[in-house]
Design a protein around this motif. Structure first.
Motif, PDB file in Angstrom:
ATOM      1  N   GLY A  45      38.318  41.741 -20.599  1.00 12.22           N
ATOM      2  CA  GLY A  45      38.456  41.258 -19.235  1.00 12.22           C
ATOM      3  C   GLY A  45      39.302  42.189 -18.390  1.00 12.22           C
ATOM      4  N   ARG A  46      40.426  42.644 -18.932  1.00 12.99           N
ATOM      5  CA  ARG A  46      41.274  43.572 -18.179  1.00 12.99           C
ATOM      6  C   ARG A  46      40.595  44.926 -17.991  1.00 12.99           C
ATOM      7  N   LEU A  47      39.853  45.325 -19.015  1.00 14.02           N
ATOM      8  CA  LEU A  47      39.127  46.590 -18.911  1.00 14.02           C
ATOM      9  C   LEU A  47      38.153  46.558 -17.739  1.00 14.02           C
ATOM     10  N   PHE A  48      37.387  45.486 -17.639  1.00 10.22           N
ATOM     11  CA  PHE A  48      36.423  45.386 -16.551  1.00 10.22           C
ATOM     12  C   PHE A  48      37.102  45.148 -15.209  1.00 10.22           C
ATOM     13  N   CYS A  49      38.290  44.548 -15.237  1.00 12.16           N
ATOM     14  CA  CYS A  49      39.048  44.374 -13.993  1.00 12.16           C
ATOM     15  C   CYS A  49      39.458  45.736 -13.424  1.00 12.16           C
ATOM     16  N   VAL A  50      39.943  46.610 -14.307  1.00 14.80           N
ATOM     17  CA  VAL A  50      40.318  47.966 -13.875  1.00 14.80           C
ATOM     18  C   VAL A  50      39.084  48.748 -13.454  1.00 14.80           C
ATOM     19  N   ALA A  51      37.996  48.606 -14.225  1.00 13.37           N
ATOM     20  CA  ALA A  51      36.760  49.322 -13.897  1.00 13.37           C
ATOM     21  C   ALA A  51      36.205  48.868 -12.547  1.00 13.37           C
ATOM     22  N   ARG A  52      36.279  47.567 -12.272  1.00 15.58           N
ATOM     23  CA  ARG A  52      35.807  47.050 -10.998  1.00 15.58           C
ATOM     24  C   ARG A  52      36.664  47.595  -9.851  1.00 15.58           C
ATOM     25  N   ARG A  53      37.948  47.686 -10.086  1.00 14.50           N
ATOM     26  CA  ARG A  53      38.846  48.248  -9.076  1.00 14.50           C
ATOM     27  C   ARG A  53      38.500  49.722  -8.823  1.00 14.50           C
ATOM     28  N   GLU A  54      38.192  50.451  -9.890  1.00 14.72           N
ATOM     29  CA  GLU A  54      37.841  51.864  -9.745  1.00 14.72           C
ATOM     30  C   GLU A  54      36.525  52.033  -8.999  1.00 14.72           C
ATOM     31  N   CYS A  55      35.592  51.138  -9.244  1.00 21.53           N
ATOM     32  CA  CYS A  55      34.315  51.197  -8.519  1.00 21.53           C
ATOM     33  C   CYS A  55      34.533  51.028  -7.015  1.00 21.53           C
ATOM     34  N   GLY A  56      35.476  50.137  -6.655  1.00 17.79           N
ATOM     35  CA  GLY A  56      35.799  49.951  -5.243  1.00 17.79           C
ATOM     36  C   GLY A  56      36.397  51.210  -4.636  1.00 17.79           C
ATOM     37  N   ILE A  57      37.261  51.877  -5.385  1.00 17.61           N
ATOM     38  CA  ILE A  57      37.862  53.125  -4.896  1.00 17.61           C
ATOM     39  C   ILE A  57      36.790  54.193  -4.711  1.00 17.61           C
ATOM     40  N   MET A  58      35.903  54.313  -5.688  1.00 12.20           N
ATOM     41  CA  MET A  58      34.846  55.322  -5.625  1.00 12.20           C
ATOM     42  C   MET A  58      33.893  55.049  -4.473  1.00 12.20           C
ATOM     43  N   ARG A  59      33.648  53.786  -4.185  1.00 17.19           N
ATOM     44  CA  ARG A  59      32.740  53.429  -3.107  1.00 17.19           C
ATOM     45  C   ARG A  59      33.340  53.768  -1.736  1.00 17.19           C
ATOM     46  N   LYS A  60      34.641  53.626  -1.607  1.00 19.66           N
ATOM     47  CA  LYS A  60      35.288  53.857  -0.316  1.00 19.66           C
ATOM     48  C   LYS A  60      35.602  55.336  -0.064  1.00 19.66           C
ATOM     49  N   ASN A  61      35.783  56.098  -1.135  1.00 23.80           N
ATOM     50  CA  ASN A  61      36.175  57.503  -0.997  1.00 23.80           C
ATOM     51  C   ASN A  61      34.939  58.401  -1.145  1.00 23.80           C
ATOM     52  N   TRP A  62      34.555  59.060  -0.065  1.00 20.85           N
ATOM     53  CA  TRP A  62      33.365  59.905  -0.088  1.00 20.85           C
ATOM     54  C   TRP A  62      33.516  61.115  -0.993  1.00 20.85           C
TER      55      TRP A  62
END
Length: 393
Positions: free
Chosen positions: A9-26
């Motif tokens: 659960g924590r692994l996917f929480c961090v991964a989901r957070r990273e996906c948000g960063i990647m989506r916002k940063n061109w």
């Protein structure tokens, strides 16, 4: 234990957070998708013909007879060579090379034809520039061939006039026939030799930089504690979760490149698909492991990216593609083992290109695995930096 508090659960929480960063940063889109695709298309298109063709050469023909003009036409007929200029002197042709107008020129002195007919061994000279290694090597081959053909043509005519049969003439002119077979690349396609290393080297460079960048920006923008908190203060979960979206993206890019060169362009790969998939996985994981390791040693966005860039650039010289590592000094051979691209090249060469069994490349596969495990050495240091480090612009 709830799902949210579990390791997964924590692994996917961090991964989901990273996906948000990647989506916002061109920056992630360009460095992970756009630039790798551009690099792949650029290099494979640049060498789409397999070899450089119609490279400009000049001629200094002071004899200017039907025989020498035939030699010039034969030289112009070669795939790699195009006669673009005729010069009145050697000095004029040399200046053309210095101005980069031509790569080489053929010098035919006066009296060449008469000396050939009288069997007096005239001297035909050719000059080429090695400023461009590939162009120099290919033109040297063509110029040497045309010089040999000139003397052989006259010799064949004279021997035929003396009553020798064609078979007897060939036995005199070419007593030993060379039957040449280029292993796994009979067309001598330079794209097969170069693009299987240039493009992966560029992809590994991007992986180095993006890995160091993604960790460095956490400190730069003061979000590192939030990142660590999302993992339950477990640095292993934090690193795995952060790298997971990047790993999947890089695997898609790397396998896409491999499918393109081996499946679409039909580069030789007698080793089979299994080794291709294994090497792609090891290339991505070892590059990410090295990037994390560098950031752990130098927890600075600017310095870690600079070191990664330097390491990737040096990889081309020490991988053994441009110059064989066996001919280098022992110290250089030892240093070369510190570059993931060197081990990537050896696994490709042994298992994919030549089709040898995994036993021949066990050392290099092990080395790439060790590169993948390097974050274990700096995980604790990264956690400490997250908790106490303050970014200095």
């Amino acid at each position: 234990m709830s799902v949210e508090n579990s390791f997964v659960g924590r692994l996917f929480c961090v991964a989901r957070r990273e996906c948000g960063i990647m989506r916002k940063n061109w920056m992630y889109l360009f460095c992970m998708v756009v630039f790798p695709i551009i690099v792949t298309v650029f290099f494979t298109s640049l060498m789409a013909d397999g070899q450089p063709t119609d490279m400009p050469v000049g001629v200094v023909d002071l004899d200017d007879t039907p025989t020498t003009r035939k030699l010039v036409r034969q030289l112009d007929a070669f795939q790699s060579t195009e006669v673009v200029g005729r010069y009145a002197s050697v000095a004029e042709a040399r200046r053309a090379i210095q101005r980069n107008e031509i790569y080489a020129f053929l010098y035919i002195p006066r009296g060449t034809t008469s000396d050939l007919l009288a069997m007096r061994q005239p001297k035909i000279s050719f000059y080429y520039s090695s400023a461009s290694y590939t162009a120099g090597a290919l033109l040297y081959r063509d110029l040497k061939t045309i010089s040999t053909l000139g003397s052989a043509g006259v010799g064949a005519s004279l021997l035929g006039a003396k009553g020798l049969s064609e078979e007897q003439v060939m036995s005199v002119l070419q007593p030993v026939v060379v039957d040449l077979h280029t292993v796994n690349n009979p067309m001598i396609n330079y794209s097969v030799y170069l693009n299987t290393m240039l493009v992966p080297g560029c992809l590994m460079l991007f992986i180095f930089l993006v890995t160091a960048y993604s960790l460095g920006t956490e400190l730069k923008f003061d979000s590192a504690r939030e990142w660590l908190s999302a993992s339950g203060d477990n640095i292993a979960v934090a690193l795995l979760g952060k790298m997971l979206p990047q790993t999947l993206t890089w695997l898609a890019i790397f396998y896409g490149y491999m499918f393109y060169v081996f499946g679409v362009l039909h580069f030789p790969h007698p080793g089979g698909t299994g080794y291709i998939l294994l090497l792609g996985l090891l290339a991505v994981l070892s590059s990410q492991g090295f990037g994390i390791f560098v950031f752990g040693l130098v927890p600075s966005l600017r310095m870690s990216m600079s070191i990664c860039c330097l390491w990737a650039v040096l990889s081309y010289s020490l991988s053994g593609t441009a110059f064989p590592l066996s001919a280098m000094d022992a110290e250089i051979k030892a240093i070369a083992q510190l570059f993931p691209l060197r081990h990537y090249y050896m696994v490709y060469q042994l298992n994919i290109f030549n089709g040898y069994s995994v036993g021949y490349s066990a050392f290099y596969i092990g080395a790439l695995t060790l590169f993948s495990a390097l974050p274990l050495l700096v995980a604790g240091r990264i956690k400490k930096n997250v908790l106490v480090y303050r970014y200095l612009p």
